[in-house]
Each structure stands twice: as structure tokens, then as C-alpha cells.
Enzyme design. Structure first.
Site, PDB file in Angstrom:
ATOM      1  N   ASP A 159     -10.659   3.607   4.657  1.00 47.18           N
ATOM      2  CA  ASP A 159     -10.909   2.171   4.463  1.00 47.18           C
ATOM      3  C   ASP A 159     -12.405   1.872   4.592  1.00 47.18           C
ATOM      4  O   ASP A 159     -12.819   0.726   4.436  1.00 47.18           O
ATOM      5  CB  ASP A 159     -10.101   1.367   5.492  1.00 47.18           C
ATOM      6  CG  ASP A 159      -9.556   0.081   4.897  1.00 47.18           C
ATOM      7  OD1 ASP A 159      -9.561  -0.046   3.653  1.00 47.18           O
ATOM      8  OD2 ASP A 159      -9.128  -0.803   5.666  1.00 47.18           O
ATOM      9  N   GLN A 199      -4.477  -1.611   9.844  1.00 46.12           N
ATOM     10  CA  GLN A 199      -4.327  -2.903   9.167  1.00 46.12           C
ATOM     11  C   GLN A 199      -4.900  -4.015  10.051  1.00 46.12           C
ATOM     12  O   GLN A 199      -4.488  -4.179  11.196  1.00 46.12           O
ATOM     13  CB  GLN A 199      -2.837  -3.158   8.858  1.00 46.12           C
ATOM     14  CG  GLN A 199      -2.570  -4.426   8.067  1.00 46.12           C
ATOM     15  CD  GLN A 199      -3.150  -4.396   6.658  1.00 46.12           C
ATOM     16  OE1 GLN A 199      -3.044  -3.410   5.948  1.00 46.12           O
ATOM     17  NE2 GLN A 199      -3.784  -5.488   6.250  1.00 46.12           N
ATOM     18  N   LYS A 215       0.841  -1.205   0.000  1.00 39.59           N
ATOM     19  CA  LYS A 215       0.000   0.000   0.000  1.00 39.59           C
ATOM     20  C   LYS A 215       0.875   1.253   0.000  1.00 39.59           C
ATOM     21  O   LYS A 215       0.599   2.217  -0.708  1.00 39.59           O
ATOM     22  CB  LYS A 215      -0.939  -0.024   1.221  1.00 39.59           C
ATOM     23  CG  LYS A 215      -2.050  -1.055   1.081  1.00 39.59           C
ATOM     24  CD  LYS A 215      -2.777  -1.331   2.388  1.00 39.59           C
ATOM     25  CE  LYS A 215      -3.769  -2.487   2.199  1.00 39.59           C
ATOM     26  NZ  LYS A 215      -4.376  -2.934   3.458  1.00 39.59           N
TER      27      LYS A 215
END
Ligand code: NAP
Length: 293
Positions: free
Chosen positions: A121, A98, A54
Site C-alpha cells: 500500500d 485497512q 479488494k
């Protein structure tokens, strides 16, 4: 006739090119680049690899990224503090926690801390809730499901009125994909580990999204002729013929499904490249809202 392949790589490249140009524009106008802050807890190699991928994609597209890497033994307060620090940092426009977090950490409490304006996200419970509600729009939609919807759009087929079956109901993939398909006016069935007659249910679907996490689980004879098949799965199988000793396969048995479907994605090269692209796109959106306000 075999299915048309929906290749995620050129789609991702095209969109990443658009993002790069938009980032340059934003820099020229505001003097600042979009910034992504990543919180990684523990030393799970797969999570560390996803974070590296990412951040590399951020570099390529001209976004700034930084990571707070915390030890696996971190306390709840330390993880939440890392999120709060990014909330307070004006150079960070998007926050990515994450997942998975270590078992002793309350994931929902951590996600609840993410500022809605920085939830690139799309994983804050408020954003997921709005995704499911009529007349409400989330600030951001989650990356992988948004990528799935983009790949379906690439077929040029109208979703409205089609029957969609989503196999899997996780918070990050199955559930939001199902909600997004319903928002797009598909008639949606969500399948999971307790579903009776999965093959029969899948056979009725014009759109199949497989997010099961089981290698080549969905067989070609489950697929309705002409259906759109999106394979989210990413499973490694031992392969002595490959250099690495393993290869990646999806949740769908590609060869048999390809012979029946109208459109199908490949693994790798389908949904995977879209996930990172959608994260970049959301971070750009967050930065624009903040810097152009
Ligand atoms: P997950 O949290 O493990 O969820 C799997 C889902 O599949 C669950 O809802 C489970 O049902 C269901 N399931 C398990 N066995 C089943 C069976 N035999 N029949 C029907 N349903 C079954 O997985 P996830 O995080 O959603 O990920 C799914 C897959 O997508 C994985 O392969 C993952 O690696 C991949 N993935 C790829 C990307 C990408 O960017 N390409 C991103 C995220 C995930 P229950 O709810 O009943 O347990």
C-alpha cells in the site's frame, strides 16, 4: 468542445488482464501465487466493503488473499502482532492495513511494523519519505496516487513543466500525489482547508487533482480551459430516483467542469477502479521479488 473522458474502467481491465497473465506465469515457474494479507480492525461497514472488493479483485486475477479481522476493542499489541504474523509468513507477499484504525490505536506505530518488502500500500513512513526525496525511490508507491498518475499518463500529455494543483494533503492521497507529480517534474501547489483563494489557485493549473471529500466542490469556472482534471472524491448523495436511494459523485462538479477541461475522469468509473488495480500490481511486484530472487 467537451472534455475527453479518461475512463478508468478499461484501463483497469487492461492492467488487471496483464496482472492475471503475469500471475499465471509466476505460478508456472515457482508453483506459488502472490499472497495478500489484510488486517481489518473493527466493524466499519465501508472498510469491510473495501476489503471485500479488494479480495474479490485478488480472486479474479489469481492472487491469494486472506484477512485477519480483529474486534474494534483490540489492543495496540494485538494489531501490531497481526502485522508481524504476516511479516513472518512466506506465503504472504503484500500486507494491507485497512484504514482508518480505531481512535485508540496508534496508526503510525502499526504502519511502522509493516515489512518494507511487503508494504504494497506504499504507506510505511519510510516509503512515503523516499517518495519525497531526491535520488531515492520507494519500494512501493501508494495505490490511489499511483492510479491517478496512470490516468494522467493515459492522456498522452507530458507532465514535465506543467502546473499541477492538488486539493487535499492527506497521507494516503493528497500528499503522495503531490510528491509523485513533483517527481514527474510538474510544478506543484498543494491546497487544503486553509488555502486562500482556492478558485484562483486552481485556475492556474494545467493538472487538477481533487481529493477533498466534499461533493461537487470544485466548480467548472475554476478550471483552466484544456486542463487535465482527476477527481479522486467519492461522496454519496441522497437520490430518491436511484434503486439504492443514493448515488456517488466526485469532488468536482462534473457537468460544468467537463465543458471547460481538456480531459476529465468520472465518478464512479475513474480513479476508483485504478486503486484496486494498483494494489494488485504492487502485490505481484512484491511476490516476484520474493519468488524470483
Ligand atoms: P481526507 O483525509 O479527509 O483529506 C481531505 C483533504 O481535503 C484535507 O487535506 C483537507 O484539508 C482538504 N479539504 C477539506 N475541506 C477543504 C476545503 N473546503 N478546501 C480545500 N481543501 C479542503 O480525505 P482523503 O482520505 O484524502 O480522501 C479524499 C477523497 O478521496 C474522499 O472523497 C475519499 O472518499 C476519496 N478517496 C477515493 C479513493 C478511490 O479509490 N477512489 C481512495 C481514497 C480516497 P486539511 O488538511 O487542511 O484538513
Amino acid at each position: 468542445m467537451p472534455a475527453k473522458i479518461i475512463d478508468g474502467r478499461p484501463v483497469a481491465q487492461r492492467i488487471q488482464g496483464e496482472i492475471k497473465r503475469a500471475v499465471e506465469d509466476l505460478r508456472a515457474k515457482s508453483g506459488a501465487a502472490p499472497g495478500l494479507g489484510v488486517v481489518l480492525v473493527g466493524d466499519d461497514p465501508a472498510s469491510a466493503m473495501y476489503v471485500r472488493m479488494k479480495r474479490r479483485a485478488c480472486d479474479r486475477a489469481g492472487l491469494r488473499s486472506e484477512a485477519r479481522i480483529l474486534p474494534a476493542a483490540s489492543t495496540q499489541a494485538e494489531v501490531e502482532d497481526a502485522v508481524r504474523a504476516y511479516n513472518a509468513d512466506p506465503s504472504i507477499h503484500g500486507i494491507l492495513v485497512q484504514l482508518p484504525l480505531p481512535d485508540h490505536i496508534n496508526e503510525e506505530a502499526v504502519l511502522n511494523e509493516i515489512s518494507l518488502a511487503k508494504d504494497v500500500d506504499g504507506i510505511h513512513p519510510m516509503n512515503l519519505g523516499r517518495l519525497g526525496m531526491r535520488g531515492r525511490e520507494p519500494t512501493f508507491t501508494p495505490a490511489t496516487p499511483t492510479g491517478v498518475m496512470q490516468l494522467i499518463a493515459e492522456t498522452g500529455e507530458a507532465i514535465e513543466g506543467l502546473r499541477a494543483v492538488v486539493i487535499g494533503r492527506s497521507n494516503i492521497v493528497g500528499l503522495p500525489v503531490a510528491l509523485m507529480l513533483a517527481k514527474a517534474n510538474a510544478t506543484v501547489t498543494i491546497c487544503h482547508s486553509r488555502t486562500r483563494d482556492l478558485p484562483g489557485t486552481v485556475r492556474a493549473a494545467d493538472i487538477v487533482v481533487a481529493a477533498v471529500g466534499r461533493a461537487e466542490y470544485v466548480k467548472g469556472d475554476w478550471i483552466k480551459p484544456g486542463a487535465i482534471v482527476i477527481d479522486v472524491g467519492s461522496n454519496s448523495l441522497p437520490d430518491p430516483d436511484s434503486e439504492k436511494g443514493y448515488r456517488y459523485v466526485g469532488d468536482v462538479e462534473f457537468e460544468s467542469a467537463c465543458a471547460v477541461a481538456g480531459y476529465i475522469t468520472k465518478v464512479p468509473g475513474g480513479v476508483g477502479p485504478m486503486t484496486i488495480t494498483m494494489l494488485l500490481s504492487n502485490t505481484l511486484k512484491a511476490a516476484r521479488r520474493s519468488l524470483e530472487a
